[in-house]
Design an enzyme around this catalytic site. Structure first.
Site, short mmCIF file in Angstrom:
data_model
loop_
_atom_site.label_atom_id
_atom_site.label_comp_id
_atom_site.label_asym_id
_atom_site.label_seq_id
_atom_site.Cartn_x
_atom_site.Cartn_y
_atom_site.Cartn_z
CG HIS A 185 4.29 8.09 18.80
ND1 HIS A 185 4.12 8.96 17.73
CD2 HIS A 185 4.32 6.85 18.27
CE1 HIS A 185 4.04 8.26 16.61
NE2 HIS A 185 4.16 6.99 16.90
CG ASN A 186 7.51 7.63 16.11
OD1 ASN A 186 7.65 6.47 16.53
ND2 ASN A 186 6.91 7.89 14.97
CD GLU B 62 7.65 4.26 19.14
OE1 GLU B 62 7.30 3.34 18.38
OE2 GLU B 62 6.97 5.30 19.29
CG ASP C 68 10.50 3.61 15.19
OD1 ASP C 68 10.10 2.70 15.91
OD2 ASP C 68 9.74 4.47 14.72
CG HIS D 202 8.60 7.69 11.28
ND1 HIS D 202 7.53 8.49 10.98
CD2 HIS D 202 8.08 6.50 11.67
CE1 HIS D 202 6.41 7.82 11.19
NE2 HIS D 202 6.73 6.61 11.60
CD GLU E 124 7.78 -0.61 17.39
OE1 GLU E 124 7.69 -1.33 16.38
OE2 GLU E 124 7.05 -0.77 18.39
#
Length: 767
Positions: free
Chosen positions: A305-306, A335, A337, A350, A384
């Site tokens: 995650h992230n 991931e 973003d 983030h 994302e």
């Protein structure tokens, strides 16, 4: 003591220069860049540093802590200081686990090369060590710590201090007796082999000696038949025991005459029990042993995650190091973003927080470099996307140009699939997961039309008519070329060139399981917050299981976990969720469970789900598991511990009071824990001899975590070490469990000795 290692270590000019020592700049940030004097110790295995030559030195690292050494240009930090320090003079030492990298800048290119070559030479040597050499190295490290005045010998006073460091509480008179017995030179000090003899006297294993004598007729050796009896009766090796016995004698018996006579001495027996063959983890589960030709939705996938964050979710640092670490530890879904950045270049961070920012193209380049260093099986880039049309085009360009042939940009055979491809079919491919403008069917239809048009153009050898041109281009036309009103109405949020890169993993919103069945296709995947996923398991656990049998699901941590803490992935795996994304930068129980599951199958990042989680008509409910499942009873005798470390090495006088806790994670009725009593003041060779009993309904989903704690009646017990593994990968019999640190790195030679007995069914009075 140093001579023990040096006798085996081939010394070269680089190592001699490293042992002289060099002044180098230690770099922690753009502001923190301080000169330090680094020196390889005489043992050739540890590096110490001081503020200046001749200054008060302290240990920096052991060679066994080092995973790799990188060039200066591979370091984000050193690249940012390239104008101040030439990159050729810099290098980075990468450690196992989550320990921060060490960035160093030498005074010249030549000196940097000396350290890089020397460290690689030493790492090759360490990686080639056998079991005995690793023990010698461990002893050498302890000798260095205990030899306070660094004169190469140890007085009794230094030995007493060392015993406390090693977690040994011993009667002073008995300790002095062992010291005098080992001091064969009568010098009043211990050197080299004398210290080894002293250690051997300390570490006599009475419980192993007793086990050995139970099977040995003369108490001196195990004959081939006696050893076969032991392997069959205790180790449950079955029909392969006779052949295995010959292999093990050849591998672990130290004397050549013993090997020739096919007998095993006490030293050989202990060597076997402490080896990989005597480990609790089944050797057959270590390589890739599962069927890798099933559709992707049939596997648990190691997910992050992230991934760009190496700290917390609000102020933490974003770094390509996050991707390097995740990919090297076996993560197959990372991931990204992405947001609009300056100068038309997308950035990764983030969003709406104070986390730092890194260029998207650097992330893609890092994934290209590290994607397949640990595993050949496919990597999923979970995008994302928060970018404008223009920067999405830049994203698509970076993905296609940097990843090249690694990027999967169309179906494997150009045809419409009926199920997701397998990890085997997708070897060394990078898949994009994200939003998509159209269905896969529409994409493939357009590809066919374009191929047909290009063939016609070739036949006509003329310019296409204006109408045909317009028909083939509308998706690629910039909205700026249309009038304002039409632009507002028709401008797609998603850029077609980026949309086209999403093939098998189209992200869609989840509404309900019925809606998914009626409206979604197998290549469409939904993401769930941990809260939503857990709620669905409680409300409709069986439907979730059936959903995950035909479609991929990704679960991510709650937005409230701003400290990058983790949730327990087991509850989501029980429902068949494939991509349970973890904050891999945060060590602890939850990451131990994740690492435990993915330790099997070659650490390739894919683990085949049990058959009842791969059946779209499955009746399994994770909250209410009922027959027919193969229930089992587990008896664990926790026998003894060996060389348990202190959590805080600065507390010289304190000795640990260890206890062992066995935790089981699985379906809710199976999740439980039991622990032994604690042993007072003995971390060196504690003895428990206690039996714990567990009954498990669904062993296929269970993981075991063995935790050693330091008992503390005033507060929570302190963590010493742990080891986690799948129930299905556990060997029966007398086994050693080699402990790992909180960070997941080896605590060699720290271990616990247990006896494992698994019985079918839940009957019996043992529990």
């Amino acid at each position: 003591m140093a001579s023990l290692m040096q006798s085996r270590l081939p010394i070269n000019q680089d190592l001699l220069l490293m042992q002289k020592g060099m002044l180098m700049r230690k770099v922690r940030s753009k502001c923190w860049k301080k000169l330090r004097y680094f020196r390889l110790q005489d043992d050739g295995m540890t590096v110490w540093h001081a503020r200046q030559e001749g200054g008060n030195a302290k240990p920096t690292f052991s060679i066994s802590d080092v995973e790799t050494v990188r060039e200066g240009h591979e370091s984000e930090l050193l690249r940012s200081l390239a104008e101040e320090f030439p990159l050729e003079r810099g290098f980075t030492i990468i450690f196992h686990g989550r320990r921060a990298n060490l960035d160093l800048v030498a005074n010249s290119v030549e000196e940097a090369e000396v350290w890089k070559r020397g460290l690689w030479h030493l790492m090759d040597f360490v990686n080639g060590m056998d079991q005995q050499e690793r023990l010698d190295q461990w002893l050498s490290d302890w000798f260095q710590r205990g030899d306070k005045n660094q004169d190469g010998r140890m007085s009794f006073q230094e030995v007493q201090r060392l015993l406390h460091l090693m977690n040994v509480e011993m009667d002073q008179e008995y300790a002095f007796h062992l010291f005098q017995t080992a001091d064969t030179s009568h010098s009043g000090t211990l050197e080299g082999e004398e210290f080894v003899d002293f250690y051997k006297a300390l570490t006599k294993r009475a419980e192993v000696q007793e086990l050995f004598e139970n099977f040995s007729a003369d108490g001196q050796k195990l004959t081939l038949l006696e050893f076969v009896d032991f392997l069959q009766e205790e180790q449950k090796e079955g029909e392969r025991a006779p052949d295995l016995a010959l292999e093990l004698i050849d591998r672990y018996e130290p004397s050549e005459s013993g090997k020739l006579r096919h007998v095993l001495s006490m030293d050989g027996f202990l060597s076997y029990l402490c080896s990989k063959d005597g480990d609790i983890f089944k050797p057959t589960c270590l390589p890739i042993y599962q069927d890798m030709t099933q559709p992707l939705n049939n596997y648990y996938i190691n997910s992050s995650h992230n991934t760009y964050l190496v700290g917390d979710q609000l102020y933490g640092q974003s770094s390509v190091e996050g991707y390097i670490r995740a990919l090297k530890r076996g993560c197959r879904c990372v991931e990204v973003d992405i947001w609009d950045g300056p100068s038309g270049e997308p950035i990764v961070y983030h969003g709406h927080t104070l986390t730092s920012r890194i260029p998207f193209k650097d992330v893609v380049a890092t994934v290209a470099q590290y994607a397949f260093q640990t595993s050949d099986y496919p990597v999923i880039l979970s995008l994302e996307n928060h970018c404008s049309w223009e920067q999405q085009q830049v994203m698509a360009c970076h993905l296609t140009e940097i990843l090249g042939e690694q990027l999967l940009s169309t179906t494997l055979d150009g045809l419409l699939p009926t199920q997701l491809p397998s990890p085997e079919e997708l070897r060394r491919k990078i898949l994009v997961k994200g939003k998509k403008l159209r269905t896969l069917e529409e994409d493939l239809e357009e590809e066919e039309e374009e191929e047909l048009e290009s063939e016609l153009e070739g036949e006509q050898e003329a310019d296409p008519e204006p109408e045909a041109q317009l028909e083939s281009e509308p998706q690629e036309l910039s909205p700026r070329s249309k009038d304002k009103k039409k632009e507002k109405r028709s401008k797609p949020i998603l850029c077609p060139s980026l949309s086209a890169l999403v093939v098998y993993l189209k992200s869609v919103s989840f509404h309900s399981f019925t809606h998914s069945r009626e409206h979604y296709r197998f290549y469409e995947t939904s993401s769930f917050s941990e809260t939503k996923a857990k709620s669905l398991i409680k409300e409709a656990g069986n439907e979730f299981v059936q959903h995950n049998a035909w479609q991929l699901s990704r679960v991510y941590p709650s937005g409230l976990r701003t400290d990058s803490s983790n949730y327990n992935p087991q509850e989501l795996w029980n429902a068949g969720c494939q991509m349970v994304a973890m904050n891999v930068q945060t060590a602890g129980l939850e990451m131990d469970i994740c690492d435990g599951l993915f330790r099997q199958n070659g650490g390739c990042g894919y683990v085949l789900k049990p058959d009842f989680l791969r059946d779209a008509q499955s009746s399994f409910h994770p909250e209410r598991p009922v027959s027919p499942f193969r229930a089992q009873t587990l008896l664990i005798q926790v026998i003894s511990g060996q060389q348990l470390p202190k959590e805080d090495m600065s507390k010289e006088r304190s000795i640990v009071d260890p206890l062992v806790r066995v935790e089981i994670f699985g379906v809710r009725p199976d999740t439980t824990r039991q622990e032994t009593s604690y042993v007072e003041n003995n971390g060196f060779n504690p003895y428990w001899g206690q039996t714990l009993c567990f009954r498990v309904l669904v062993p296929e989903l269970a993981l075991l975590r063995f935790v050693v704690k330091d008992y503390n009646w005033k507060s929570r017990n302190d963590f010493i070490g742990q080891y986690t593994l799948p129930w299905t990968c556990m060997q029966q019999g007398y086994r050693h469990i080699h402990l790992l640190s909180k960070d997941g790195t080896s605590l060699h030679p720290a271990s616990i000795f247990v006896h494992i007995n698994i019985r079918e069914g839940l009957e019996g009075d043992e529990c």
